[in-house]
Enzyme design. Sequence first.
Site, PDB file in Angstrom:
ATOM      1  N   THR A 111     -48.752 -27.259 -17.360  1.00  0.00           N
ATOM      2  CA  THR A 111     -47.795 -26.144 -16.696  1.00  0.00           C
ATOM      3  C   THR A 111     -46.938 -25.736 -17.891  1.00  0.00           C
ATOM      4  O   THR A 111     -45.686 -26.645 -18.179  1.00  0.00           O
ATOM      5  CB  THR A 111     -47.531 -25.588 -15.467  1.00  0.00           C
ATOM      6  OG1 THR A 111     -48.463 -26.152 -14.176  1.00  0.00           O
ATOM      7  CG2 THR A 111     -46.852 -24.366 -14.868  1.00  0.00           C
ATOM      8  N   VAL A 115     -55.997 -21.389  -5.543  1.00  0.00           N
ATOM      9  CA  VAL A 115     -54.650 -20.722  -6.537  1.00  0.00           C
ATOM     10  C   VAL A 115     -53.501 -20.873  -5.907  1.00  0.00           C
ATOM     11  O   VAL A 115     -53.203 -20.962  -4.420  1.00  0.00           O
ATOM     12  CB  VAL A 115     -54.976 -18.766  -5.269  1.00  0.00           C
ATOM     13  CG1 VAL A 115     -53.925 -17.589  -6.427  1.00  0.00           C
ATOM     14  CG2 VAL A 115     -56.901 -18.189  -6.060  1.00  0.00           C
ATOM     15  N   GLY A 116     -52.769 -21.361  -6.653  1.00  0.00           N
ATOM     16  CA  GLY A 116     -51.550 -21.777  -6.377  1.00  0.00           C
ATOM     17  C   GLY A 116     -50.445 -20.140  -6.779  1.00  0.00           C
ATOM     18  O   GLY A 116     -50.694 -18.955  -6.105  1.00  0.00           O
ATOM     19  N   ASP A 117     -49.123 -20.906  -7.227  1.00  0.00           N
ATOM     20  CA  ASP A 117     -48.016 -19.933  -6.490  1.00  0.00           C
ATOM     21  C   ASP A 117     -47.748 -19.602  -7.979  1.00  0.00           C
ATOM     22  O   ASP A 117     -47.359 -18.474  -8.155  1.00  0.00           O
ATOM     23  CB  ASP A 117     -46.459 -21.150  -6.627  1.00  0.00           C
ATOM     24  CG  ASP A 117     -47.093 -21.909  -7.529  1.00  0.00           C
ATOM     25  OD1 ASP A 117     -47.526 -22.342  -7.954  1.00  0.00           O
ATOM     26  OD2 ASP A 117     -45.464 -22.088  -8.161  1.00  0.00           O
ATOM     27  N   THR A 163     -42.458 -24.790 -11.351  1.00  0.00           N
ATOM     28  CA  THR A 163     -43.288 -25.290 -11.706  1.00  0.00           C
ATOM     29  C   THR A 163     -43.129 -26.926 -10.626  1.00  0.00           C
ATOM     30  O   THR A 163     -42.246 -27.426 -10.016  1.00  0.00           O
ATOM     31  CB  THR A 163     -43.261 -25.670 -12.888  1.00  0.00           C
ATOM     32  OG1 THR A 163     -44.125 -27.033 -12.816  1.00  0.00           O
ATOM     33  CG2 THR A 163     -42.088 -26.679 -13.099  1.00  0.00           C
TER      34      THR A 163
HETATM   35  N1  ASP Z   1     -47.365 -24.612 -10.406  1.00  0.00           N
HETATM   36  C1  ASP Z   1     -48.451 -24.884 -10.276  1.00  0.00           C
HETATM   37  C2  ASP Z   1     -49.817 -24.791  -8.932  1.00  0.00           C
HETATM   38  O1  ASP Z   1     -49.352 -25.390  -8.243  1.00  0.00           O
HETATM   39  C3  ASP Z   1     -48.399 -26.277 -10.676  1.00  0.00           C
HETATM   40  C4  ASP Z   1     -47.598 -26.557 -11.530  1.00  0.00           C
HETATM   41  O2  ASP Z   1     -46.587 -26.353 -11.679  1.00  0.00           O
HETATM   42  O3  ASP Z   1     -47.539 -27.540 -12.355  1.00  0.00           O
HETATM   43  O4  ASP Z   1     -50.840 -24.691  -9.212  1.00  0.00           O
END
Ligand code: ASP
Length: 387
Positions: free
Chosen positions: A227, A256-258, A299
């Site tokens: 990320t 689907v993530g944040d 993240t």
């Molecule tokens: N926040 C991201 C997710 O959960 C992953 C990441 O930040 O590494 O999709």
Amino acid sequence: MPSKNANHGLKPAKNSVEPNYVLVIHGGAGTMSRERSTPEQRTAYRAALSRALKAGYNVLKQGGEAMDAVVAAVSINSGHGAVFNNAGKNELETSLMVSKPPASHPAMPTSRRGSSVTLITRTRNPSHLARALYLAPELAPHPMLSGATAEAIGASLGVRQVDPSYFWTEARWREHRRGLGLPEDPVQYPRPESPGDTDSETTDVASFSDDKDNEVWEPLDLMPTGTVGAVALDIRGCIAALTSTGGKTNKLVGRVGDTPVMGCGFWAEEWKRDGGFVKRSWDRLRGKSKYEGVGVSGTGDGDYYIRRAAASNIARRMQYLGESLAEATQNVIDDLFNEGGMGGIIALDKDGNVALPLNCGGMYRGVIRPDGVPLTAIFFDDQLNEL
Ligand code: ASP
């Protein structure tokens, strides 16, 4: 070499006659520790962070847009090297948000705010896609689009498409197999879905970044994510936030993530400072603008960021509780931690203050200001300093 900057890059230099601009970046957060890395690896990561900072700095220094600075910083790494989902595919997500329309696009409606994409499988540089969609309100009227629709609009705007095998890397593949308890060897190298189509000829519209610099950062930690995020303040006071990810390793297909969800993994906003005549005059005397603003890129475990609307909560804490950027970001990171949500946040405000709190072993992170000195850090207890 320790930084000469006494506040470790978190506050703008006092009495500076230079214009106020700043860029802050992250390269993911996780349960990393010094013991599991070599000094050479750490230097290589910090050098990669410094290159990303300088790419964005070059845009800001020339009076460029915050929006273009974050794309330049993130494009150096995003996409290639993303994690796999539980079916062994890469589904990428990216978001871009601005506190006000960029000066180069004065006709852009203020209410538009940003664009995000999810379930992306073919766009070589998803950050270029988010930028192109944001700038094309007629073709992409929605704040969030997924998969084939987003990519077809992107391709029509000249955003470069590749075969999904472009995103495959051996390190990520092994991590995916290990995570599912499957044998890693023999490694199955991907076959392009359309032979001869590993890199289609579509020209990329984003000429402000140099794709030749694209590289893969080998993961240092046990929970690598691939990320990247960036937040910039430009000389006109515009704030832009951009985040790009493959999501969580072995996530369910279609998760689907944040990262593409506005207010959860990212936010950028400005609002008029409150207060009567006396407060406004006092603010003016201290050189503060009429507006307050914030940009955020998160993240970590995005499921928690979604449940707590983490990114926009920072703005609301500042606006309604009068918290400083440092207080608001720390409170949100603590709330995430208390619920079991691991991660970090990079953020900046309209005055050029920066905050980079985390609640886990480390977060690849860095800051660059008008002096052009990239300050970076990796582990929880690291101070930002020059490599
Ligand atoms: N926040 C991201 C997710 O959960 C992953 C990441 O930040 O590494 O999709």
